[in-house]
Design an enzyme around this catalytic site. Structure first.
Site, mmCIF file in Angstrom:
data_model
loop_
_atom_site.group_PDB
_atom_site.id
_atom_site.type_symbol
_atom_site.label_atom_id
_atom_site.label_comp_id
_atom_site.label_asym_id
_atom_site.label_seq_id
_atom_site.Cartn_x
_atom_site.Cartn_y
_atom_site.Cartn_z
ATOM 1 N N LYS A 36 4.552 27.092 48.000
ATOM 2 C CA LYS A 36 4.881 27.328 49.282
ATOM 3 C C LYS A 36 4.409 28.989 49.868
ATOM 4 O O LYS A 36 4.052 29.039 50.930
ATOM 5 C CB LYS A 36 6.505 27.274 49.664
ATOM 6 C CG LYS A 36 7.315 28.177 48.620
ATOM 7 C CD LYS A 36 8.721 28.222 48.965
ATOM 8 C CE LYS A 36 8.996 29.509 49.517
ATOM 9 N NZ LYS A 36 10.455 30.250 49.475
ATOM 10 N N ARG A 134 23.407 30.842 47.061
ATOM 11 C CA ARG A 134 22.498 30.132 48.017
ATOM 12 C C ARG A 134 22.765 28.546 47.654
ATOM 13 O O ARG A 134 23.994 28.173 47.493
ATOM 14 C CB ARG A 134 20.980 30.344 47.756
ATOM 15 C CG ARG A 134 20.388 29.822 49.247
ATOM 16 C CD ARG A 134 18.779 30.309 49.018
ATOM 17 N NE ARG A 134 17.968 29.401 48.065
ATOM 18 C CZ ARG A 134 16.765 29.601 47.913
ATOM 19 N NH1 ARG A 134 16.002 30.298 48.560
ATOM 20 N NH2 ARG A 134 16.357 28.491 47.231
HETATM 21 C C1 LIG Z 1 14.336 26.784 44.481
HETATM 22 C C2 LIG Z 1 13.292 27.714 44.008
HETATM 23 N N1 LIG Z 1 12.657 27.690 42.993
HETATM 24 C C3 LIG Z 1 11.666 28.519 42.710
HETATM 25 C C4 LIG Z 1 11.153 29.367 43.709
HETATM 26 C C5 LIG Z 1 9.796 30.247 43.335
HETATM 27 O O1 LIG Z 1 10.343 31.556 43.660
HETATM 28 P P1 LIG Z 1 9.306 32.757 43.177
HETATM 29 O O2 LIG Z 1 8.119 32.882 44.323
HETATM 30 O O3 LIG Z 1 10.379 34.109 43.171
HETATM 31 O O4 LIG Z 1 8.862 32.500 41.821
HETATM 32 C C6 LIG Z 1 11.616 29.387 45.092
HETATM 33 C C7 LIG Z 1 11.007 30.100 46.298
HETATM 34 O O5 LIG Z 1 10.044 30.045 46.541
HETATM 35 C C8 LIG Z 1 12.992 28.543 45.493
HETATM 36 O O6 LIG Z 1 13.446 28.353 46.371
#
Ligand SMILES: Cc1ncc(COP(=O)(O)O)c(C=O)c1O
Length: 374
Positions: A36, A134
């Site tokens: 994302k 969350r």
């Molecule tokens: C549920 C969840 N897992 C993993 C991630 C990945 O997080 P990060 O970019 O800190 O690795 C996110 C956010 O993008 C998330 O909302």
């Protein structure tokens, strides 16, 4: 065209290899890459699909997963929806998502129905909230967790694939041996109660990496030396660590990763000497805020053609360390080039590395072009 993002696919690929050495080789975890942050950029996804180290490709938005589910599945990897689903998207989920994260039984029941219509069994992972507050079923409500697990066990078209936690997002809670051990403990209780074997116990995001490599991470005062990942965590989901090389628990840089795989380039449209203090009565700026200006005398000021509509000024750093970002409005950013002598002229390109917030805005702005280094 400018402004544009320069996305270095080779550097991102290096980051996958380094992160796989940490999470897979040292941490016995499967590797889920979260797309994302770069809005599921397809060149990035094609690279991920080719990397044997990547087991899962995840996103929070069903539109993004839809755009790449075929590429990912054809490469023998699974797609994962990491945001708790909307009731309105369950039909799309059962078509495009291999594993989806859940915390509401009403939604899981809707997925069961949608999966039945589609003639498939949908893998779901139950999110447990360990205190970040969350998503997830609160960890102290064990009765609810076990009841939900039993209900899913009895569903015909849903399989309980595992459990997971998300930390360092809303409450900014740092993963530790102690809190993640609770997740492992809950996984054990679910297995004992249901008789199911959970495939995945997902121990968080980029903030959990330091638990595997804590002795190899660059030391900062606050980072504990002796924290370890509890045995039983078998998956991590990595977005920011992959895209920007960041450990998000203690804000250090993960060794041997690139931090500049994604850069912004913008063009100078005005370059003039002007005073540093605006002249006249000070009201509010274009965003309704009262600005503060320091009197630095006459400065060399450049305007670049990119603005707050496209990026986040606090989340970008000029590659040329002599340049300072002074401020901006929707379409302009004003830079102090006083220390740069005569090195820049109208039309020159200024380069920035970006932080997570800036990157997210830039990739979702339709005004930002992209080029790739492959
Ligand atoms: C549920 C969840 N897992 C993993 C991630 C990945 O997080 P990060 O970019 O800190 O690795 C996110 C956010 O993008 C998330 O909302």
């Amino acid at each position: 065209m400018y402004p544009r993002l320069v996305i270095d696919i080779k550097k991102l690929e290096d980051n996958v290899k380094t992160l796989a050495e940490i999470t897979k080789d040292d941490g016995n975890c499967s590797l889920m890459i979260v797309t994302k942050g770069l809005c599921a950029d397809l060149e990035m996804v094609k690279m991920l699909a080719k990397r044997p180290e990547v087991d899962f490709v995840a996103d929070s938005r069903i539109q993004n997963i839809k755009s790449y589910s075929k590429i990912v599945r054809d490469a023998g990897k699974k797609t994962v929806l990491i945001r708790i689903p909307m009731l309105s998207e369950v039909d799309e989920i059962v078509k495009h998502v291999d594993v989806c994260f859940n915390s509401e039984m009403e939604t899981v029941r809707a997925i069961d129905k949608a999966a039945a219509k589609e003639g498939k069994v949908q893998d779901v992972l139950l999110m447990i909230d360990l205190g970040d507050l969350r998503e997830g079923i609160f960890f102290e409500n064990e009765d609810e967790i076990l009841k939900d697990a039993m209900e899913i066990k009895d569903m015909k078209n849903v399989n309980l694939y595992g459990i997971g936690v998300n930390l360092t997002c809303y409450g900014a809670i740092i993963p530790k041996h102690e809190n993640l051990s609770k997740l492992v403990e809950i996984a054990g209780k679910i297995e004992a109660k249901t008789g199911l074997k959970l495939e995945m116990v997902s121990g968080g995001n980029s903030s959990s990496i330091y638990l595997i490599e804590s002795d190899k991470m660059p030391r900062i005062g606050r980072m504990p030396k002796d924290e370890k990942m509890p045995e039983g965590i078998n998956n991590l989901r990595l977005g920011e660590a992959f895209l920007l090389g960041n450990d998000t628990a203690y804000e250090t840089e993960i060794p041997n990763t690139h931090h500049d795989a994604i850069k912004l380039q913008a063009q100078i449209v005005e370059l003039k000497e002007k005073p540093s203090l605006p002249i006249g009565e000070v009201g509010v700026d274009a965003f309704g805020e009262k600005p503060y200006y320091e009197d630095k005398g006459i400065m060399k000021r450049a305007i670049i053609a990119v603005g707050k509509q496209d990026t986040d000024l606090g989340s970008m750093t000029p590659v040329d360390e002599r340049i300072e970002i002074m401020g901006g409005s929707s379409d302009h950013i004003i830079l102090d080039l006083t220390a740069c002598n005569d090195d820049y002229k109208l039309g020159d390109i200024i380069e920035f590395t970006v932080g997570y917030g800036g990157m997210l805005k830039l990739v979702t702005s339709p005004y930002i072009d992209r080029i790739y280094v492959k």
